[in-house]
Scaffold this active site. Structure first.
Site, mmCIF file in Angstrom:
data_model
loop_
_atom_site.group_PDB
_atom_site.id
_atom_site.type_symbol
_atom_site.label_atom_id
_atom_site.label_comp_id
_atom_site.label_asym_id
_atom_site.label_seq_id
_atom_site.Cartn_x
_atom_site.Cartn_y
_atom_site.Cartn_z
ATOM 1 N N LYS A 195 -14.467 -14.344 -22.126
ATOM 2 C CA LYS A 195 -13.834 -13.373 -21.245
ATOM 3 C C LYS A 195 -13.525 -12.092 -22.006
ATOM 4 O O LYS A 195 -13.759 -10.993 -21.504
ATOM 5 C CB LYS A 195 -12.533 -13.956 -20.677
ATOM 6 C CG LYS A 195 -12.752 -14.828 -19.459
ATOM 7 C CD LYS A 195 -11.621 -14.649 -18.462
ATOM 8 C CE LYS A 195 -12.114 -14.846 -17.063
ATOM 9 N NZ LYS A 195 -12.363 -16.182 -16.635
ATOM 10 N N LYS B 22 -21.136 -17.772 -27.264
ATOM 11 C CA LYS B 22 -20.296 -18.503 -26.306
ATOM 12 C C LYS B 22 -19.884 -17.537 -25.204
ATOM 13 O O LYS B 22 -19.602 -16.363 -25.482
ATOM 14 C CB LYS B 22 -19.020 -18.967 -27.025
ATOM 15 C CG LYS B 22 -18.971 -20.439 -27.348
ATOM 16 C CD LYS B 22 -17.603 -20.758 -27.952
ATOM 17 C CE LYS B 22 -17.264 -22.210 -27.798
ATOM 18 N NZ LYS B 22 -15.986 -22.586 -28.395
ATOM 19 N N TRP C 86 -7.640 -39.333 -22.138
ATOM 20 C CA TRP C 86 -8.955 -39.928 -21.884
ATOM 21 C C TRP C 86 -8.846 -41.358 -21.373
ATOM 22 O O TRP C 86 -9.764 -41.856 -20.736
ATOM 23 C CB TRP C 86 -9.835 -39.863 -23.137
ATOM 24 C CG TRP C 86 -10.188 -38.454 -23.472
ATOM 25 C CD1 TRP C 86 -9.717 -37.713 -24.525
ATOM 26 C CD2 TRP C 86 -11.053 -37.580 -22.735
ATOM 27 N NE1 TRP C 86 -10.240 -36.452 -24.486
ATOM 28 C CE2 TRP C 86 -11.065 -36.341 -23.406
ATOM 29 C CE3 TRP C 86 -11.819 -37.735 -21.570
ATOM 30 C CZ2 TRP C 86 -11.807 -35.252 -22.957
ATOM 31 C CZ3 TRP C 86 -12.570 -36.643 -21.120
ATOM 32 C CH2 TRP C 86 -12.554 -35.427 -21.814
#
Ligand SMILES: [Zn+2]
Ligand SMILES: [Zn+2]
Length: 968
Positions: A620, A617, A544
């Site tokens: 896949k 959520k 970050w």
């Protein structure tokens, strides 16, 4: 995206437009377009290329593209450069899996850091090509091939420069803090990352309530000769061996109870709960918390009795007071274990208690813990419970369900762990962070003083070190002999202070130097204090810090492009999803505040999270969503853009992604507007752009021109406030009105050749395509090209500024009344059961006292009445013979036009109508209405009789007629 056969006509049309943009270099041309307003600066957040883009990445591409297109049309220059986040655990974990590396040790001992980092470099942009396909297809214009990368030496040098600035401001320190730690990745993980990816999972752990035996006899508290215990509860039995103190709350009351021949001390309010289900007990007396302070107890197991920090330490194994003790759960007595808990660590520091690590970096008990040595600590809870039970130290054992943090990269259960780390002192700069937040426009606005402000207020110091390999190395060198540390802020400085630079690097050109480990580790400096050798600290930087340095590191600031970089700060606009509030947005803000004393961005759009239609959520493995490619092939990119940019996700709320929303955007925006253009093409194809101008002769033209300009005002205002939902709604409602009212009511006028009307129609479509351009770039191009010709792109045109003079507000209001009157009138007809094609004498409305004449005509036409009256609401349903005939005439026209359609005739085809009937009424209709009939059915002749056998026999309002259409 290769299967052409499966693609819809519109998807193929979009792809043709995309190919044309690429061929004509339209994006490049848009960057060169005149920009009288100067630069509009946009900062793109760098994603990882470790996986395929998902709906979230597509959404952020859509919004970034839309805003940039809008600002370009408005006359700004919008530099758009893609970036890649190349470093960090995501890529390291991927490479570990590829190379089947079992643990961190194997990287250093077997493979070597050099080979490992080389493998990371090779794999890091593995998905970049797939990203390009998506980014292009979604209609995003960006300098993709010229992307900045956080792994470039120039970028890394700017990160070093940034750290050096903070170092010089005395904002970086080395300390020990309890951090979330992944034993598999062997590195601390930031709270922000765990929170960002929602890496808390519900788990069931074993909790134990254990007994610490009181050592000294205190007559005021307990009975002599009876063993007495302080009872403590913990959800982490594995942490018990390094407990060196207990905390109580001095303000609470505690009870001494007799149980099984022993005396137990438990908070008064917790006795019932702790003893529930156990044998009978008796409360002997109550004790004040403050009277427990200083009491001594025995360790549970004697593993660390001789430890240098423990032996002879007068502070250990005593009871202390602490604010964080509660009587909400547990026993009101809390273990102090500075090694594995944040409050505990602070308490241990405050009281001078040792912080001893009995678990190694891989999460296994060290040899000191004889009975569990080498065992993975987090798996030993049940065994430890049994072990303590055997020693008579376990009061109870329970199952405890709670949310527990997991590694967001490898899904291992995290552990709190006291670690030596490097920190940026956030507390020192907090007032400035809060002050500069006031200068930022947040969308939605509530984030400013809500979520973001709270994040800043509660922010701990920023742990910027990671015990890993593939990232910018921390530029801190440490003396081998004394306590001296230095921070290096550039390659030149490194070379200057180093004793062996030329042995490590062959060049001093930053572009030819690899600043990564292990090379940089070999560079040694000389201590200015004691002349000993200095070596780099082993850690690399938190990713970050790198992405948060993007505003300047992208430009290799301050080593190059100083002016450009400074002119682009703060960025006018950035956009990412809500979880970035505590990560990228926050870290950008921190770094910019410290380095430049200004915010990193002026406007920030925060989108929500995209979930599956059922609220789960997107997953896949659960296959709970349609692949983006499939939707792109079926509906195209624009419907996806329209759907997402017009949804609650733009308000930072959750979007339950539903394919039906995409299909609806296709039908209501793409299909309808393309049909409208097709109609225009039949009459306006010979007109040139110069011909297209608004006329105000006909009330409908005047109205649609007013509405268009009104819409342009609304849409502009919405873009200026970054409100894409309003943009979408405004455009949708315009397209509906254009098609279902303006065009429907104007069709006959256009068929009859109203030149002014058609020119107005063309003008409206052209302006509409410009309004559509930012949000639906393909559809806009399609319309623009069809109305104006293929020479120029709509995206090189200017934003349509509303012409206020063309807005007739009174007319807009009146038209709304007309809609209301019509709606009620039609409802009245339906209620009376009279078909719409049957003319009626009158309808009376009380909605308005009077209307302009041409508006009255509109109502009359629409309601199929002879006159509109004002007053008490009434539909006159009495039928005269004349009205009956007219109704019959209209039914006939509809039937014949139905037959035309059935035979595949177009508006260009003229016919001869052959008919034969014995119905007197139909004959009368042909006598009375022949001229109107010919126009309405595009017939050159109406021939009665002599009908051969290829005829249609139809019944209209109960009257029979034989019909034949002969194409001329
Ligand atoms: Zn991990
Ligand atoms: Zn030294």
């Amino acid at each position: 995206m290769t299967n052409k056969a499966k693609k819809s006509e519109y998807a193929q049309r979009e792809e043709k437009i995309l190919a044309k943009w690429q061929r004509d270099k339209t994006f490049e041309a848009s960057l060169k377009k005149k920009s009288p307003k100067g630069d509009y600066t946009f900062l793109d957040g760098p994603p990882f290329a470790t996986g395929l883009p998902h709906y979230g990445s597509l959404l952020s591409s859509e919004i970034k593209d839309a805003i940039a297109r809008y600002q370009t049309m408005r006359g700004f220059h919008v530099h758009r450069r893609w970036g890649w986040d190349c470093h960090g655990l995501p890529i390291e974990n991927m490479v570990e899996a590829e190379l089947k590396i079992p643990d961190k040790k194997a990287i250093e001992d077997k493979l070597g850091i050099a080979k490992f980092n080389e493998a990371c470099r090779k794999s890091v942009l593995g998905y970049a090509k797939d990203w390009k396909v998506f980014v292009d297809r979604i209609g995003r214009w960006t300098e993709f091939d010229n992307a900045y990368k956080t792994m470039d030496s120039t970028y890394m040098e700017s990160v070093w420069w940034a750290l050096k600035q903070m170092w010089d401001k005395d904002l970086i320190y080395h300390g020990r803090r309890v951090l979330l730690y992944c034993p598999r990745c062997e590195t601390p993980i930031s709270n922000a990352e765990v929170a960002m990816d929602n890496s808390y999972k519900q788990v069931t752990d074993t909790s134990v309530t254990v007994k610490f035996k009181v050592k000294n006899h205190e007559a005021r508290i307990m009975k002599h000769g009876v063993p007495t215990y302080l009872v403590a509860w913990t959800t982490t039995p594995w942490s018990l061996f390094t407990v060196f103190g207990l905390s109580v709350g001095k303000k609470f009351d505690y009870s001494l109870i007799e149980y099984n021949g022993e005396q137990l001390i438990i908070a008064k309010d917790r006795v019932e709960a702790v003893m529930e289900g156990l044998d009978r007990f008796k409360v002997v007396k109550n004790i004040k918390g403050k009277d427990l302070i200083g009491l001594e107890f025995e360790h549970l197991v004697n593993y660390f009795y001789r430890h240098p920090e423990v032996k002879g330490n007068k502070k250990v194994y005593k009871v202390y007071d602490a604010d964080y003790v509660t009587v909400e759960e547990g026993t009101g007595i809390v273990t102090i274990n500075g090694s594995y808990g944040e409050d505990d660590f602070n308490q241990a520091q405050a009281q001078g208690l040792p912080v001893v690590m009995d678990i190694d970096e891989q999460g296994n008990f060290k040899d000191d813990v004889k009975d569990f040595a080498g065992k993975y600590a987090l798996n030993q809870n049940d065994n430890i419970a049994k072990f303590l039970d055997d020693k008579g130290l376990l009061l109870r054992q329970d199952k405890y369900k709670h949310p527990y943090p997991h590694c967001h990269r490898c899904e291992t259960k995290l552990q709190y762990r006291a670690l030596p780390s490097w920190f940026i002192n956030i507390q020192k700069v907090k007032p400035e962070l809060l002050k500069l937040n006031e200068k930022i426009n947040w969308y939605p606005g509530h984030l400013k003083h809500g979520r973001f402000k709270k994040i800043v207020e509660g922010a701990p110091d920023w742990n910027i070190s990671r015990n890993r390999y593939w990232a910018s190395p921390l530029p801190f060198w440490k003396c081998e002999s004394c306590t001296e540390h230095v921070c290096i802020g550039s390659l030149a400085e490194l070379k200057k202070l180093s004793t062996n630079y030329n042995q490590v690097y062959k060049s001093d050109d930053i572009n030819k130097v690899d600043l990564h480990r292990p090379f940089v580790d070999k560079v040694k400096l000389k201590c200015s204090k004691c002349k000993s050798e200095m070596s780099r600290v082993p850690e690399v930087v938190d990713g970050w810090v790198e992405s948060g340095s993007a505003p300047f590191a992208e430009h290799h600031y301050p080593f190059e492009n100083k002016k450009i970089a400074e002119s682009r700060m703060p960025a006018d606009f950035i956009a990412e999803y809500i979880a970035q509030t505590r990560t990228w947005f926050y870290y950008l803000h921190v770094i910019s505040t410290i380095l430049f004393k200004k915010p990193a961005f002026s406007n920030v759009i925060t989108t929500g999270t995209i979930l599956a239609a059922n609220g789960d959520k997107l997953s896949k493995s659960k296959r709970n969503f349609t692949e983006p490619t499939a939707l792109l092939d079926e509906y195209g990119a624009d419907p996806l853009r329209l759907y997402m940019l017009d949804s609650p996700v733009m308000d930072a709320r959750d979007l339950f992604f539903d394919d039906r929303g995409v299909s609806e955007a296709y039908r209501k925006v793409v299909q309808i507007s393309r049909n409208v253009v097709t109609f225009y093409e039949s009459y306006g194809s010979k007109l040139t752009t110069k011909d297209l101008k608004p006329s105000t002769k006909h009330v409908l033209d005047k109205y649609i021109v007013s509405l268009l300009n009104q819409t342009a005002t609304e849409v502009t205002e919405a873009w200026e406030s970054y409100d894409t939902i309003k943009v979408g709604k405004s455009i949708r409602s315009f397209i509906t009105e254009l098609s279902t009212w303006y065009l429907r009511r104007s069709r006959d006028r256009f068929k009859a050749g109203d030149e002014d009307g058609i020119k107005t129609f063309g003008y409206v479509l052209l302006e509409m395509s410009k309004l559509l351009a930012p949000i639906a770039p393909y559809l806009a191009e399609d319309i623009y090209e069809r109305v104006k010709g293929p020479e120029k792109s709509v995206h090189l045109d200017n934003w349509p500024v509303a012409n206020k003079k063309l807005i007739d507000s009174k007319l807009l209001d009146q038209m709304e009344l007309v809609h209301d009157i019509v709606e009620r009138g039609l409802a009245a007809r339906a209620e009376a059961g009279v078909k719409i094609r049957q003319p009626l004498t009158s309808y009376a409305t009380d909605l308005v006292k009077k209307l302009d004449k041409d508006l009255i005509e509109l109502v009359n036409d629409e309601l199929n009445i002879k006159s509109l009256k004002f007053g008490k609401v009434k539909l006159d349903v009495k039928l005269t013979g004349e009205l009956k005939l007219e109704g019959l005439y209209r039914e006939l026209v509809r039937t014949i036009n139905g037959l035309r359609k059935k035979q595949g005739l177009t508006v260009a085809d003229r016919i001869v109508l052959n008919y034969e009937t014995s119905s007197k009424d139909i004959v009368k209709v042909f006598d009375t209405w022949s001229k109107e009939m010919q126009e309405a059915i595009l017939a050159d002749e109406l021939l009665a009789g002599m009908v051969d056998d290829e005829v249609e026999v139809v019944e209209v309002n109960g009257e029979k007629i034989k019909i034949k259409l002969i194409k001329k």
